[in-house]
Design an enzyme around this catalytic site. Structure first.
Site, PDB file in Angstrom:
ATOM      1  N   GLU A  28      -3.950 104.212  33.329  1.00 33.41           N
ATOM      2  CA  GLU A  28      -3.423 103.780  31.536  1.00 33.41           C
ATOM      3  C   GLU A  28      -2.530 105.533  31.412  1.00 33.41           C
ATOM      4  OE1 GLU A  28      -3.835 100.928  29.528  1.00 33.41           O
ATOM      5  OE2 GLU A  28      -5.414 100.197  30.463  1.00 33.41           O
ATOM      6  N   GLU A  83       1.217 103.991  25.293  1.00 34.67           N
ATOM      7  CA  GLU A  83       1.143 102.993  26.028  1.00 34.67           C
ATOM      8  C   GLU A  83       3.121 103.221  26.529  1.00 34.67           C
ATOM      9  OE1 GLU A  83       1.365  97.932  26.651  1.00 34.67           O
ATOM     10  OE2 GLU A  83       0.167  99.637  25.198  1.00 34.67           O
TER      11      GLU A  83
END
Length: 135
Positions: free
Chosen positions: A5, A27
């Site tokens: 991630e 993100e």
């Protein structure tokens, strides 16, 4: 488990794309607001709940209970997960340790506390890396 991630690596990076550790606090790309209607965890006006931190906490229904557990109002201040490394790792530990029915906690899976039901076994959900990745 978490570097997929947050990695700064690329497909042909030396030692592989996941060997580059925690490079991103949020993100990448153009994340949405990740606001899901919830009477218990309502989204604050103008706030976005995209992935932040080492476990990429996302959605208001995660920011709310994680914030409650660590004593920080993350529904109104989700950017704290990105800006404060202590809060970021507290949310990651919360996510790792907290079952979210019907999902068990990743901790319970890895320590053997979680016992899959017959339906879990029939679906191929058995203790191990795959179930933790799905969590």
């Amino acid at each position: 488990q978490t570097s997929h991630e947050t990695t700064g690596g690329w497909a042909s990076a030396p030692d592989g794309p996941y060997a580059w550790g925690y490079c991103h606090r949020k993100e990448q790309g153009s994340p949405g607001s990740y606001c899901s209607p919830s009477p218990q965890w309502p989204c604050a006006p103008g706030r976005r709940y995209y992935g932040r931190g080492p476990m990429q906490l996302s959605y208001n229904y995660n920011y709310g209970p994680a914030g409650r557990a660590i004593g920080v109002d993350l529904l109104n201040n989700p950017d704290q997960v990105e800006r404060d490394p202590v809060i970021a790792f507290k949310t990651a530990i919360w996510y790792w340790m907290t079952p979210q029915p019907p999902k068990p906690s990743a901790h319970d899976v890895i320590t053997g506390k979680w016992v899959p039901s017959p339906a879990d076994r029939a679906a191929g959900r058995v203790p191990g890396y795959g179930v933790i990745t799905n969590i």
